[in-house]
Design an enzyme around this catalytic site. Structure first.
Site, PDB file in Angstrom:
ATOM      1  N   PHE A 103      -5.315   2.733   0.875  1.00 42.35           N
ATOM      2  CA  PHE A 103      -6.041   1.420  -0.681  1.00 42.35           C
ATOM      3  C   PHE A 103      -5.913   0.294  -0.657  1.00 42.35           C
ATOM      4  O   PHE A 103      -6.940  -0.352  -1.433  1.00 42.35           O
ATOM      5  CB  PHE A 103      -4.814   2.470  -2.121  1.00 42.35           C
ATOM      6  CG  PHE A 103      -4.725   3.874  -2.203  1.00 42.35           C
ATOM      7  CD1 PHE A 103      -5.854   3.597  -2.600  1.00 42.35           C
ATOM      8  CD2 PHE A 103      -3.585   4.060  -2.567  1.00 42.35           C
ATOM      9  CE1 PHE A 103      -6.126   5.122  -2.955  1.00 42.35           C
ATOM     10  CE2 PHE A 103      -3.212   5.592  -2.656  1.00 42.35           C
ATOM     11  CZ  PHE A 103      -4.999   5.891  -3.004  1.00 42.35           C
ATOM     12  N   ASP A 104      -4.890  -0.312   0.560  1.00 46.95           N
ATOM     13  CA  ASP A 104      -5.296  -2.315   0.468  1.00 46.95           C
ATOM     14  C   ASP A 104      -7.026  -2.245   1.119  1.00 46.95           C
ATOM     15  O   ASP A 104      -7.557  -3.571   0.451  1.00 46.95           O
ATOM     16  CB  ASP A 104      -4.930  -2.335   1.644  1.00 46.95           C
ATOM     17  CG  ASP A 104      -3.877  -3.031   1.345  1.00 46.95           C
ATOM     18  OD1 ASP A 104      -3.035  -3.185   0.465  1.00 46.95           O
ATOM     19  OD2 ASP A 104      -2.319  -3.004   2.469  1.00 46.95           O
ATOM     20  N   VAL A 105      -7.677  -1.309   1.711  1.00 50.69           N
ATOM     21  CA  VAL A 105      -9.111  -1.082   1.896  1.00 50.69           C
ATOM     22  C   VAL A 105      -9.989  -0.805   0.999  1.00 50.69           C
ATOM     23  O   VAL A 105     -11.113  -1.457   1.015  1.00 50.69           O
ATOM     24  CB  VAL A 105      -8.953   0.603   3.529  1.00 50.69           C
ATOM     25  CG1 VAL A 105     -10.559   0.109   3.761  1.00 50.69           C
ATOM     26  CG2 VAL A 105      -8.560  -0.371   4.709  1.00 50.69           C
ATOM     27  N   ASP A 149       0.923  -1.376  -0.234  1.00 50.87           N
ATOM     28  CA  ASP A 149      -0.043  -0.050   0.043  1.00 50.87           C
ATOM     29  C   ASP A 149       0.845   1.643   0.371  1.00 50.87           C
ATOM     30  O   ASP A 149       0.242   2.023  -1.133  1.00 50.87           O
ATOM     31  CB  ASP A 149      -0.843  -0.125   1.347  1.00 50.87           C
ATOM     32  CG  ASP A 149      -1.816   1.230   1.227  1.00 50.87           C
ATOM     33  OD1 ASP A 149      -3.340   1.412   0.370  1.00 50.87           O
ATOM     34  OD2 ASP A 149      -1.253   2.283   1.709  1.00 50.87           O
TER      35      ASP A 149
END
Length: 395
Positions: A175-177, A147
């Site tokens: 951005f992972d989420v 991320d």
């Protein structure tokens, strides 16, 4: 665990959906936790050493990281060493029985175990196979998908921080989420299509594409306006006031994004004449003349504290909010009756966790299982996978 319990699952909008979760760390596990909350039966496949996040400490609850606990409720864990043929065979059988398979290995990494999309589809044509990568399965396939790297490469860090200071990452792996949410959305859409046609499909998500989509107005400024946005601290490039402003004690977010809200703000602050000033009549005027308007607002805001102003402004319909620490954020959610904390599990296994953000009137979210210990359900899952399914023609 029986075949019936795997297929029927608990109540919920995704009851009966079996998810084979070959993902780890954040984006994939976050997506599968959301699916588990909605009733899917999620089998978390871990390497013998377990998901990396189990040891990402501090902080920890007992000997398990709170990072792991925050994204793995509602799942059953089985530890499989895919280099062992018996374990690999069990993994392939799980994929054959699943409705959904989600993975975030390096592109092509599962191929040598017969767990790539083409191999799984050959045995299970209805599979919805979701693959999460950092930079796609093409020219970016060999770039590690962290991320922080995506925050840098996408341009987010160039927008975060003081104008004259260094770029900063966001305080979470945003951005992972976001990619986890996109994966969940894609899976649900593919399941809808499968229900209508019987056809499974490959659902591909990558962090960089999620990032560029998630930069919304900044992406549009470049794509549609040929403008490269720049760092403005907490200021908004297109709206003012829309930033923290100092009060008698702490900073307060003030977000008067239209003329009506700005008039109400000025009435509450005791300067009702300000909206009549031609410099501040419209949002475009206020944005262009923010250097002249800001001191006027700050002078009045310094007469009271942030929480007191918050109550007054919200009562008048002006968006605002104190800048809390995390505990304050949960306290505010409690104040609003959102019940942000749920306890999953019982007795020594009970774990407090954050409530699922979606509420359903007919099929409520269920918090059935606490985050599993490594291989906690391995024995029952191996037994279940070794038993022929009803209708199987295998010997």
């Amino acid at each position: 665990m029986t075949d019936d319990t795997a297929r029927e699952g608990p109540g919920g909008p995704l009851a009966g959906v079996l998810v084979a979760d070959f993902s780890r760390v954040l984006a994939g596990p976050y997506a599968t936790m959301l699916l588990a909350d909605l009733g899917a039966e999620v089998v978390k496949v871990e390497a013998p050493q377990g998901d990396d996040t189990r040891s990402w400490t501090p902080p920890a609850r007992g000997d398990v990281s709170t990072y792991y606990l925050g994204i793995n409720r509602g799942k059953r864990s089985i530890a499989l060493d895919l280099r062992d043929e018996d374990d690999a065979a069990a993994a392939r059988e799980l994929a054959r029985r699943a409705d959904v398979l989600i993975e975030n290995f390096k592109p092509g990494g599962l191929g040598r175990f017969g767990l790539d999309y083409d191999s799984v589809r050959a045995a299970n044509p209805g599979i919805v196979y979701s693959s999460i990568t950092g930079f796609g399965a093409g020219a970016g396939r060999d770039v590690p998908g962290y991320d922080l790297m995506v925050q840098a490469i996408s341009g987010l860090m160039s927008l975060t921080g003081d104008p004259d200071g260094p770029p900063y990452r966001a305080g979470i792996s945003v951005f992972d989420v976001m990619a986890g949410n996109h994966a969940a959305i894609g899976i649900l859409a593919a399941l809808r299509h499968r229900d209508a046609t019987g056809e499974g499909q490959l659902v591909e998500v990558n962090l960089l594409s999620s990032a560029l989509a998630g930069l919304v107005n900044h992406s549009s400024a470049y794509v549609a306006g040929d403008t490269v946005p720049y760092r403005m601290g907490n200021a908004h490039p297109s709206v003012f006031p829309y930033e923290p402003l100092p009060t008698a004690d702490n900073d307060l977010i003030v977000a008067a994004a239209n003329d009506r809200q700005f008039r109400r703000l000025c009435e509450v602050l005791g300067v009702p004449e300000v909206p009549g000033d031609p410099r501040f009549a419209t949002n475009a005027d206020r944005t262009a003349n923010r250097a002249e308007l800001r001191p006027i607002l700050v002078e009045r805001l310094r007469l009271r504290g942030a929480v007191e102003w918050f109550d007054l402004l919200v009562a008048a319909g002006v968006p605002s909010g104190p800048i809390n620490t995390i505990d304050g954020g949960f306290a505010m959610a409690e104040r609003f009756g959102l019940d942000p904390v749920v306890v999953v599990g019982e007795g020594d296994h009970a774990v407090p966790t954050t409530r699922h953000p979606v509420r359903f009137s007919r099929t409520p979210v269920a918090y059935r299982l606490p985050p599993p210990g490594l291989d906690e359900h391995g024995a029952e899952l191996r037994k279940w996978l070794a038993e022929p399914q009803e209708g199987d023609d295998r010997g």
